[in-house]
Design a protein around this motif. Structure first.
Motif, PDB file in Angstrom:
ATOM      1  N   LEU B 305       0.823  -1.212   0.000  1.00 23.55           N
ATOM      2  CA  LEU B 305       0.000   0.000   0.000  1.00 23.55           C
ATOM      3  C   LEU B 305       0.857   1.262   0.000  1.00 23.55           C
ATOM      4  O   LEU B 305       0.560   2.239  -0.681  1.00 23.55           O
ATOM      5  CB  LEU B 305      -0.904   0.008   1.237  1.00 23.55           C
ATOM      6  CG  LEU B 305      -2.140  -0.879   1.186  1.00 23.55           C
ATOM      7  CD1 LEU B 305      -2.721  -1.054   2.580  1.00 23.55           C
ATOM      8  CD2 LEU B 305      -3.187  -0.267   0.258  1.00 23.55           C
ATOM      9  N   LEU B 306       1.940   1.221   0.781  1.00 21.64           N
ATOM     10  CA  LEU B 306       2.784   2.412   0.860  1.00 21.64           C
ATOM     11  C   LEU B 306       3.519   2.628  -0.461  1.00 21.64           C
ATOM     12  O   LEU B 306       3.710   3.766  -0.891  1.00 21.64           O
ATOM     13  CB  LEU B 306       3.775   2.296   2.036  1.00 21.64           C
ATOM     14  CG  LEU B 306       4.569   3.556   2.353  1.00 21.64           C
ATOM     15  CD1 LEU B 306       3.690   4.790   2.486  1.00 21.64           C
ATOM     16  CD2 LEU B 306       5.386   3.367   3.624  1.00 21.64           C
ATOM     17  N   ASN B 307       3.874   1.544  -1.114  1.00 23.49           N
ATOM     18  CA  ASN B 307       4.486   1.708  -2.437  1.00 23.49           C
ATOM     19  C   ASN B 307       3.502   2.329  -3.411  1.00 23.49           C
ATOM     20  O   ASN B 307       3.881   3.158  -4.234  1.00 23.49           O
ATOM     21  CB  ASN B 307       5.021   0.370  -2.949  1.00 23.49           C
ATOM     22  CG  ASN B 307       6.485   0.180  -2.545  1.00 23.49           C
ATOM     23  OD1 ASN B 307       7.281   1.130  -2.595  1.00 23.49           O
ATOM     24  ND2 ASN B 307       6.832  -1.022  -2.122  1.00 23.49           N
ATOM     25  N   GLN B 308       2.231   1.960  -3.283  1.00 20.98           N
ATOM     26  CA  GLN B 308       1.215   2.612  -4.133  1.00 20.98           C
ATOM     27  C   GLN B 308       1.139   4.107  -3.832  1.00 20.98           C
ATOM     28  O   GLN B 308       1.012   4.934  -4.730  1.00 20.98           O
ATOM     29  CB  GLN B 308      -0.162   2.001  -3.898  1.00 20.98           C
ATOM     30  CG  GLN B 308      -0.358   0.643  -4.545  1.00 20.98           C
ATOM     31  CD  GLN B 308      -1.680   0.004  -4.092  1.00 20.98           C
ATOM     32  OE1 GLN B 308      -2.594   0.691  -3.661  1.00 20.98           O
ATOM     33  NE2 GLN B 308      -1.751  -1.306  -4.183  1.00 20.98           N
ATOM     34  N   GLU B 309       1.210   4.433  -2.531  1.00 19.90           N
ATOM     35  CA  GLU B 309       1.193   5.847  -2.148  1.00 19.90           C
ATOM     36  C   GLU B 309       2.381   6.580  -2.755  1.00 19.90           C
ATOM     37  O   GLU B 309       2.253   7.682  -3.294  1.00 19.90           O
ATOM     38  CB  GLU B 309       1.267   5.982  -0.613  1.00 19.90           C
ATOM     39  CG  GLU B 309      -0.045   5.840   0.086  1.00 19.90           C
ATOM     40  CD  GLU B 309      -1.056   6.850  -0.393  1.00 19.90           C
ATOM     41  OE1 GLU B 309      -0.800   8.061  -0.293  1.00 19.90           O
ATOM     42  OE2 GLU B 309      -2.111   6.429  -0.893  1.00 19.90           O
ATOM     43  N   LEU B 310       3.550   5.964  -2.636  1.00 20.12           N
ATOM     44  CA  LEU B 310       4.764   6.603  -3.163  1.00 20.12           C
ATOM     45  C   LEU B 310       4.666   6.783  -4.678  1.00 20.12           C
ATOM     46  O   LEU B 310       5.206   7.746  -5.219  1.00 20.12           O
ATOM     47  CB  LEU B 310       5.998   5.776  -2.790  1.00 20.12           C
ATOM     48  CG  LEU B 310       6.429   5.862  -1.320  1.00 20.12           C
ATOM     49  CD1 LEU B 310       7.489   4.817  -0.998  1.00 20.12           C
ATOM     50  CD2 LEU B 310       6.962   7.252  -0.981  1.00 20.12           C
ATOM     51  N   ASP B 311       3.967   5.873  -5.337  1.00 23.51           N
ATOM     52  CA  ASP B 311       3.798   6.007  -6.790  1.00 23.51           C
ATOM     53  C   ASP B 311       3.161   7.354  -7.155  1.00 23.51           C
ATOM     54  O   ASP B 311       3.486   7.948  -8.168  1.00 23.51           O
ATOM     55  CB  ASP B 311       2.930   4.872  -7.351  1.00 23.51           C
ATOM     56  CG  ASP B 311       3.668   3.536  -7.355  1.00 23.51           C
ATOM     57  OD1 ASP B 311       4.917   3.554  -7.231  1.00 23.51           O
ATOM     58  OD2 ASP B 311       3.001   2.488  -7.467  1.00 23.51           O
ATOM     59  N   HIS B 312       2.220   7.815  -6.319  1.00 29.75           N
ATOM     60  CA  HIS B 312       1.579   9.111  -6.595  1.00 29.75           C
ATOM     61  C   HIS B 312       2.596  10.240  -6.608  1.00 29.75           C
ATOM     62  O   HIS B 312       2.381  11.280  -7.204  1.00 29.75           O
ATOM     63  CB  HIS B 312       0.534   9.455  -5.523  1.00 29.75           C
ATOM     64  CG  HIS B 312      -0.654   8.561  -5.525  1.00 29.75           C
ATOM     65  ND1 HIS B 312      -1.371   8.296  -6.655  1.00 29.75           N
ATOM     66  CD2 HIS B 312      -1.258   7.873  -4.525  1.00 29.75           C
ATOM     67  CE1 HIS B 312      -2.366   7.477  -6.349  1.00 29.75           C
ATOM     68  NE2 HIS B 312      -2.315   7.206  -5.072  1.00 29.75           N
ATOM     69  N   TYR B 313       3.656  10.053  -5.849  1.00 30.99           N
ATOM     70  CA  TYR B 313       4.636  11.129  -5.669  1.00 30.99           C
ATOM     71  C   TYR B 313       5.910  10.863  -6.455  1.00 30.99           C
ATOM     72  O   TYR B 313       6.894  11.563  -6.293  1.00 30.99           O
ATOM     73  CB  TYR B 313       4.973  11.279  -4.180  1.00 30.99           C
ATOM     74  CG  TYR B 313       3.786  11.721  -3.357  1.00 30.99           C
ATOM     75  CD1 TYR B 313       3.573  13.071  -3.079  1.00 30.99           C
ATOM     76  CD2 TYR B 313       2.858  10.789  -2.879  1.00 30.99           C
ATOM     77  CE1 TYR B 313       2.481  13.481  -2.339  1.00 30.99           C
ATOM     78  CE2 TYR B 313       1.753  11.200  -2.146  1.00 30.99           C
ATOM     79  CZ  TYR B 313       1.564  12.532  -1.876  1.00 30.99           C
ATOM     80  OH  TYR B 313       0.481  12.943  -1.141  1.00 30.99           O
ATOM     81  N   ALA B 314       5.875   9.805  -7.268  1.00 33.89           N
ATOM     82  CA  ALA B 314       7.100   9.411  -7.972  1.00 33.89           C
ATOM     83  C   ALA B 314       7.446  10.435  -9.041  1.00 33.89           C
ATOM     84  O   ALA B 314       6.572  10.998  -9.701  1.00 33.89           O
ATOM     85  CB  ALA B 314       6.916   8.036  -8.588  1.00 33.89           C
ATOM     86  N   VAL B 315       8.723  10.677  -9.196  1.00 34.74           N
ATOM     87  CA  VAL B 315       9.211  11.584 -10.227  1.00 34.74           C
ATOM     88  C   VAL B 315       9.286  10.821 -11.542  1.00 34.74           C
ATOM     89  O   VAL B 315       9.818   9.719 -11.567  1.00 34.74           O
ATOM     90  CB  VAL B 315      10.602  12.119  -9.815  1.00 34.74           C
ATOM     91  CG1 VAL B 315      11.311  12.742 -11.011  1.00 34.74           C
ATOM     92  CG2 VAL B 315      10.446  13.121  -8.693  1.00 34.74           C
TER      93      VAL B 315
END
Lengths: 634, 315
Positions: B305-315
């Motif tokens: 889930l946290l990796n999905q969250e980080l995807d939103h903020y991925a450069v």
């Protein structure tokens, strides 16, 4: 001031001049509620994604809706971006988009703009039906005509009205389009970012915003005679870009903590806004308590009964929590407290940065209440510090305070994407029976550490108490018991200190001047030190992450420099001011701490401007300090 | 919490708990203090309900009565003056599997902790909150409390308490989402026990005000009522506090349906007589603890889930 007459038709245009810059700083300023912040956030995120180093700073008035068109009411966003990494907000702004002349005037008077700044200014006010507005416009433009800004009037409202009947709602996206053209930003990435920013709104809202943005691009292409190129380097590693409060929130998710209790307070609250959206799917609870005291009480209750919990606050809220913090210390209940500092005392500067809570974080409680204090210096550290804080709180059965600030909270910076690890997560609760005969505080005589039992564990039943107690949690007022328990609680900090690394020295390992900083000033200090070193000044810097306990080796590091000086965003008396003597001078908070701990003559240069310290100002302070060492008067 | 961790205890589920299994340190309250009666009633309740000591948490504030958890062999949290309810809220939100009891004095609950009291009623989290109300600050030696009768002389108001006392019952009954309000008295042990039992069984936040005498400072306060049961009116109803053993002694009885909030408020407001019984009970009120029950999420799920969250903020 040079006003540019826009070319009459595209055919008559000559190709725009392209200015090459290694970095540039832009601002979008408006009345509150006109969306300038959203424009800046999207521009910053897109620039980061395209491979610029980025640091954004929000320009926030204290009121939600201050009176429109006032110099004090300027609201918006400042984005510094460059080809290389950008570690701080920098000095002056190179390009400004202002939605009215009053907010521009406010920024001008604050000295925020570079002398040759390019200004794109909404000009509908010049022809307002309101004579007061017309006269204010004329007066302000007359004042600004004495500057060497290049002011370009832009008919934002007139343009936006072709798409949206409420010009207050559309200008920000139009402005984004202007920036997209000027800096040649990827429109696809901007579309994506608009989609994310308006993800809770309808398709129609998204379409309208995209159309407004494209209109800005078209207007700029037809009317501007320049573009600015800040070369991008597509990142070689996976990066994420977010602000410090989002990073704190995500760090909490990565730490496996399951309960955050808070009470709304600027500038900390946006951490909870983020968590409110996502925490429950991670098995977490964001509890908005009835007040600051209840918030920390709920966190302590949760921690006591299981996984470490946390609370988020800012100075005034922190003050209210102090009695409970003392309780957590004496009951050895692990707890993480995030204090996003703002200007104080009292209500102070709610939206502005300051580092004035350091000594309160260390010493606010009556009685001896040793605890750990950590200050992240970057957005990336905001993420990782929460994981570390949770681990320390659990391992040492203690309180860990994270000192962030208003600069980090809204600052946006790309950083390497965290490679998540299971061991960062709080382990599942172990409700196995407590070992026969284990007492509630089975202090290891050398380290002061002890295992804790939680409700649900058979055989471990005991009552924690804020009264002085022995290993058995038995209330005991005897001198020996209190001495021993206090020693055990204190010893834990010494043990933790022995596991910490000496701080790295930025620059030469010895020299004339050592600048010592903590928290969000790291980027600005290091940039200032670099500038000073380029001039031949023998300056270095260290940045402290741990404030309690302090990292080892400080005294020895200080001894290698002729002068040691902290740079902090808190108050200190200026030498030479009326009545100020060496004896009565009140120094910066870290300076006080370092003087006490090292017996070194640590000086300080501190300011409380309500904005991040500019590297240029720190640079000047370093020059002045270096001059005093060579005997010359600054 | 974690099912597997509890499994080894299944054998012990046959454990039978006697009074001694709940007894902690020897109570150090003054002889004659009402706190002793409450402790006895609570121990009786623990035995009757066979509550597992390790699954039971007593949370208290500061004051004479707040020593309560020390005298039980359950888990206990003796915290800060006025702040028992936030701690109990944290325990119950994080560990809904635990049985939580809160012990507060009148200064604790109605004065320094009043904000938490109001909000705890509204949260309506499943726990038993006991107000041990002796109408005086005892531990700090006879200062006026919010429930001290008007005119009563104390060390801080030596010419008599200035104001009429705060009425904890009307305050509680007047708060949105109230779900259980009862009043009992330490000198009527059967009623005290029956009230606590009803409170424990209530699904929600049970508020029980226990009238008490302080043998040092308010000894005479309820003397007449102790001597003359006729001065007390028992609220009776099949759905109320049922203590048949009191029938012969307390003949002054009023039938009150505890689902009737208006009537409860009227009875609580009228200060001409002492009323003991269940004023109000409503198990259909919103319960914050039930509304805030998050799903169980494994470590692997969290990381995904946290990796999905980080995807939103991925450069």
């Amino acid at each position: 001031m040079t006003a540019v007459a826009a070319p009459a038709s595209p055919e008559l245009r000559i190709a725009p001049t392209v200015l090459n810059r290694a970095e540039h700083t832009i601002e979008i300023v408006s009345d509150a509620g006109e969306g300038a912040q959203k424009c800046g956030q999207i521009f910053g995120a897109v620039s980061a994604k395209m491979g610029n180093g980025v640091w954004t700073v929000e320009i926030i008035p204290a009121e939600i809706q201050p009176p429109p068109r006032t110099a004090e009411g300027a609201s918006g966003n400042r984005v510094r971006f460059g080809t290389g990494p950008v570690t701080n907000g920098g000095d002056e702004t190179n390009l400004v988009i202002a939605f009215n002349e009053q907010v521009l005037l406010g920024r001008h008077r604050l000295g925020a703009l570079a002398s040759d700044a390019i200004v794109l200014l909404e000009n509908s006010w010049a022809t307002s039906s309101n004579p007061d507005i017309r006269s204010a416009w004329d007066k302000t433009l007359a004042e600004l005509s004495t500057t060497s800004y290049r002011i370009i009037e832009v008919p934002m409202e007139q343009q936006c009205l072709t798409i949206d009947e409420n010009p207050r709602k559309g200008k920000n996206m139009f402005a984004l389009g202007l920036l997209a053209y000027i800096y040649d930003r990827s429109l696809e990435r901007i579309d994506e970012q608009i989609a994310y920013a308006f993800r809770k709104k309808s398709e129609e809202v998204y379409n309208r915003n995209v159309a407004l943005m494209r209109l800005g691009v078209e207007w700029a292409a037809a009317n501007l005679d320049f573009r600015i190129e800040v070369p991008t380097h597509p990142p070689t590693e996976a990066l994420v870009v977010m602000n410090g409060n989002e990073a704190l929130g995500m760090g909490a998710l990565a730490s496996g903590m399951e309960l955050c209790a808070m009470y709304p307070i600027t500038p900390a609250t946006s951490v909870s806004h983020y968590l409110a959206e996502v925490f429950s799917k991670f098995g977490g609870i964001l509890h908005q308590a009835e007040d600051e005291i209840a918030a920390v009480g709920v966190a302590i209750g949760a921690s006591y009964s299981g996984k470490v919990a946390f609370t988020i606050t800012s100075g005034p809220g922190f003050a209210l929590k102090t009695e409970f913090i003392g309780l957590a210390v004496i009951t050895e209940t692990p707890l993480v407290i995030i204090d996003v500092q703002r200007g104080g005392p009292s209500t102070g500067l709610p939206t502005k940065v300051e580092q004035s809570d350091l000594l309160a974080a260390l010493f606010a409680e009556p009685g001896d209440a040793p605890r750990v204090v950590i200050a992240p210096a970057t957005i990336e550290e905001c993420f990782h510090v929460v994981v570390t804080a949770r681990q320390i709180a659990e391992t040492f059965r203690t309180v860990v305070i994270i000192l962030s600030d208003a600069n980090l909270s809204t600052g946006v910076q790309p950083f390497p994407r965290p490679q998540l690890k299971k061991e960062w997560l709080a382990p599942e609760l172990d409700l196995a029976p407590v070992k026969q005969g284990q007492r509630p505080y089975e202090w290891d005589a050398r380290t002061g550490t002890s295992p804790r039992s939680i409700p649900g564990q058979p055989g471990g039943m005991f009552t924690v108490t804020g009264l002085s107690h022995d290993e058995g949690s038995k209330v005991a007022y005897g001198a020996g018991v209190h001495q021993r328990a206090t020693t055990m609680r204190s010893r834990k900090l010494a043990v933790l200190q022995q596991t910490l690394l000496r701080p790295a020295i930025n620059g030469d390992q010895d020299g004339d001047l050592l600048v010592v900083g903590w928290g969000s000033t790291k980027g600005a200090i290091e940039e200032a030190v670099e500038r000073a070193r380029a001039e031949g000044i023998r300056a270095s810097s260290v940045h402290l992450t741990f404030l309690s306990p302090l990292q080892p080796g400080l005294k020895e590091i200080f001894s290698r420099f002729r002068k040691v000086m902290t740079v902090e965003i808190n108050y200190s008396d200026q030498p030479g001011d009326p009545f100020i003597t060496e004896e009565n001078r009140r120094r910066g908070q870290l300076a006080m701490l370092l003087r006490a701990q090292t017996l070194c003559d640590v000086d300080c240069w501190t300011r409380v401007p309500g904005e991040p310290l500019r590297p240029g100002f720190i640079h000047q302070a370093i020059r002045d300090a270096a001059l005093t060492l060579t005997g010359a008067r600054p | 919490m974690t099912q597997c961790a509890i499994l080894p205890m299944l054998d012990d589920d046959e454990r039978e708990f006697a009074l001694g299994d709940y007894e902690g340190a020897v109570a150090r309250w003054c002889p004659g203090c009402g706190d002793h009666s409450v402790l006895t009633a609570v121990e009786k309740l623990l035995v009757a309900e066979q509550l597992k000591p390790e699954q039971t948490v007593f949370v208290s504030g500061i004051g004479c009565s707040s020593r309560f958890p020390h005298y039980l062999k359950t888990y206990g949290f003796h915290g800060l003056h006025g702040r028992a309810l936030p701690v109990a809220t944290g325990v119950k939100l994080h560990r809904p599997d635990l049985d939580v009891f809160v012990v507060m004095g009148d200064g604790d609950c109605c004065s320094i902790g009043a904000a938490h009291w109001i909000h705890a009623i509204r949260y309506n989290i499943h726990m038993v909150a006991m107000l041990l109300d002796n109408s005086i600050y005892g531990l700090t030696k006879k200062q006026t409390s919010p429930t001290t009768p008007q005119g009563f002389k104390t060390n801080t108001q030596p010419f008599g308490s200035f104001l009429p006392p705060l009425n904890p019952l009307t305050t509680t009954l007047g708060t949105t989402n109230v779900s259980f309000v009862a009043q009992t008295a330490e000198w009527v042990p059967a009623h005290l026990y029956a009230t606590l039992r009803a409170a424990y069984r209530h699904q929600g936040f049970s508020f029980v005000r226990i009238l008490q005498r302080c043998p040092m400072y308010t000894q005479g306060m309820y003397e007449a009522a102790v001597r003359d049961p006729g001065m007390i009116e028992l609220l009776v109803h099949d759905d109320g506090v049922v203590a048949p053993e009191l029938d012969k002694i307390y003949r002054n009885r009023a039938t009150h349906d505890p689902s009737d909030l208006d009537s409860a408020r009227r009875l609580a407001e009228d200060s001409t007589r002492i009323r003991l019984g269940l004023f109000y009970r409503n198990e259909s009120r919103a319960r914050y603890d039930l509304l805030r029950k998050p799903p169980k999420v494994t470590s692997s799920e969290r990381i995904a889930l946290l990796n999905q969250e980080l995807d939103h903020y991925a450069v």
